[in-house]
Design an enzyme around this catalytic site. Structure first.
Site, short mmCIF file in Angstrom:
data_model
loop_
_atom_site.label_atom_id
_atom_site.label_comp_id
_atom_site.label_asym_id
_atom_site.label_seq_id
_atom_site.Cartn_x
_atom_site.Cartn_y
_atom_site.Cartn_z
N ASP A 45 -5.03 22.63 -11.71
CA ASP A 45 -6.34 21.47 -12.60
C ASP A 45 -5.19 22.06 -13.66
O ASP A 45 -5.87 22.40 -14.50
CB ASP A 45 -7.62 21.37 -12.82
CG ASP A 45 -7.88 20.13 -12.66
OD1 ASP A 45 -7.60 19.49 -13.60
OD2 ASP A 45 -9.01 19.91 -12.28
N TYR B 108 -14.13 22.18 -12.79
CA TYR B 108 -14.43 20.90 -13.11
C TYR B 108 -15.24 21.01 -11.64
O TYR B 108 -15.23 20.63 -10.41
CB TYR B 108 -13.22 19.69 -12.52
CG TYR B 108 -13.91 18.05 -12.83
CD1 TYR B 108 -15.05 18.16 -13.11
CD2 TYR B 108 -13.81 17.65 -11.78
CE1 TYR B 108 -15.22 16.70 -13.98
CE2 TYR B 108 -14.22 15.98 -11.66
CZ TYR B 108 -14.63 15.73 -13.00
OH TYR B 108 -15.69 14.17 -12.56
N LYS C 56 -7.47 10.99 -19.03
CA LYS C 56 -8.24 11.57 -20.35
C LYS C 56 -6.64 11.53 -20.74
O LYS C 56 -6.19 10.98 -21.58
CB LYS C 56 -8.47 13.18 -19.12
CG LYS C 56 -9.22 14.21 -18.30
CD LYS C 56 -10.62 12.78 -19.09
CE LYS C 56 -12.19 13.41 -17.80
NZ LYS C 56 -11.24 12.97 -16.58
N ARG D 200 0.21 -1.02 0.29
CA ARG D 200 0.14 0.25 -0.12
C ARG D 200 1.10 1.19 -0.05
O ARG D 200 0.24 2.46 -0.30
CB ARG D 200 -1.22 0.24 0.91
CG ARG D 200 -1.81 1.46 1.23
CD ARG D 200 -2.74 0.82 2.51
NE ARG D 200 -2.20 0.77 3.70
CZ ARG D 200 -2.08 1.18 4.74
NH1 ARG D 200 -1.02 2.73 4.39
NH2 ARG D 200 -1.72 1.36 6.01
#
Length: 400
Positions: free
Chosen positions: A200, A131, A225, A79
């Protein structure tokens, strides 16, 4: 590190948390040759190793690893660290200009920045047209924890409202409106006011724009994306201006478990080699599409920052390194937009963007963006421009 994610060693001993230096992409004793974007994406993270090592990065799948005695070395618990993440993050750091941390999704990357930066009573200045899922985090999750959010549209208005903010969050170009913000100017204002700046950078990618080099503290992206570009991976990342900020972000990922899958990470790294080629083809298609739409009688308004008539054009061509593949435009109403989408044959009606296949959608159907009912977000893929334009033209012809 122990199982809870607490570092055993100081930050400076962990090369992943230090500011990125230009990669030595040459062979031993040779002068590095890294100039164009095509070379950068192929060599990001370092050139192939010595005798007997793979030509390209190969996946190392999740493992709890075998540990005897006192834990030592960079890979101890699945992890916390994984060699496949390390390779991908090294490549991202080369392109972004600062240490990078990979996440399971773009919104997980967004959450990491918000959660590690803001405390109850803090104020955040956020772009009102960024967004919608990021805005929802501010309106719901952060509000419940006592964080106050001020809103301003992407553009020069934001700089005047920085005073008193702990964090400024922008998206440039914004999604889906494609407005552009002067990142360098806003970064200067943030430094003067003691605020951190997060950008972003999903629509631009590090090849189109490097927020850290423009003065931002965080560059955040949904790698779902254009960064990976094949519409088959969900990933995100955060790149940081300093190792201290990166250590906070990495600690959050360790504690919350928002880790990327090693196989998805490997696929992302594999896709990186074609990023320059994909972006170039998508931008060529977008420029031709935007010009055609701007002259079409059925289209009311076109937004594309690299169209000379676009209000964002002067700033986009000065600030950004290359055009993008997103075009937004408006038809008369929802019925016309749905008729247009239904008539498309080559272009797929789908959400998300940045893939090799062209997609389009009526953004108002989700209800999260302040856009007109006939607003279309169009993501140009890598098809031949003539075929793409012909499909759009025949679909628009159905409206007359």
């Amino acid at each position: 590190m122990n199982d809870a994610g607490t570092p055993r060693h100081p930050e400076q001993s962990d090369p992943r948390c230090q500011s990125a230096e230009p990669a030595d992409t040459g062979r031993s004793g040779a002068t590095p040759i890294v100039s164009g974007d095509g070379t950068r994406v192929l060599t990001a993270g370092g050139m192939p190793g010595g005798q007997g090592t793979p030509l390209v990065p190969s996946p190392v799948f999740a493992s709890t690893y075998v540990l005897h005695g006192e834990p030592a070395g960079p890979y101890q618990y699945g992890r916390l660290t994984n060699p496949t993440w390390t390779a991908w993050e090294a490549a991202l750091a080369d392109l972004e200009g600062g240490p990078a941390i990979a996440f399971a999704s773009g919104i997980a990357a967004v959450t990491a920045v918000l959660a590690t930066t803001l405390r109850p009573g803090d104020t955040m200045l956020m772009a009102s047209d960024c967004y919608y899922a990021t805005r929802r985090l501010a309106e719901e999750f952060l509000s419940d924890f006592g964080v106050v959010t001020r809103w301003a549209p992407t553009g020069p208005e934001m700089a005047a409202q920085v005073a008193g903010a702990r964090l400024v969050w922008i998206e440039s170009p914004s999604n889906p409106g494609l407005d552009v913000c002067d990142i360098a100017e806003l970064a200067r204002r943030c430094r003067d006011e003691g605020a951190l700046l997060a950008v972003d950078n999903t629509t631009a990618t590090p090849l189109g724009q490097q927020p850290l080099l423009l003065g931002a503290d965080f560059s955040v992206a949904s790698d779902t994306k254009a960064m990976t570009g094949h519409s088959d991976i969900v990933l995100g990342h955060v790149a940081c201006r300093t190792g201290e900020l990166a250590e906070r972000i990495r600690g959050w990922r360790n504690s919350t478990g928002a880790i990327p899958g090693p196989f998805e990470t490997w696929l992302a790294h594999r896709s990186l080699a074609t990023l320059d080629l994909r972006l170039a083809r998508q931008a060529d298609n977008a420029r031709e599409l935007a010009a055609m739409l701007a002259a079409h009688p059925a289209v009311r308004r076109v937004r594309y920052p690299w169209l000379p008539s676009d209000p964002a054009y002067p700033l986009a061509v000065r600030q950004m390194r290359r055009p993008g593949g997103l075009v937004s435009f408006e038809l008369a109403g929802a019925a016309e937009a749905e008729a247009f989408l239904g008539a498309l044959r080559l272009v797929t009606v789908a959400t998300s963007f940045g893939g090799v296949h062209s997609t389009a959608e009526r953004r108002a159907r989700w209800g999260g963006d302040d856009v007109p009912p006939g607003f279309i977000r169009f993501s140009c893929g890598c098809e031949d421009a003539a075929d793409l334009l012909a499909d759009v033209e025949q679909a628009l012809a159905r409206l007359r």
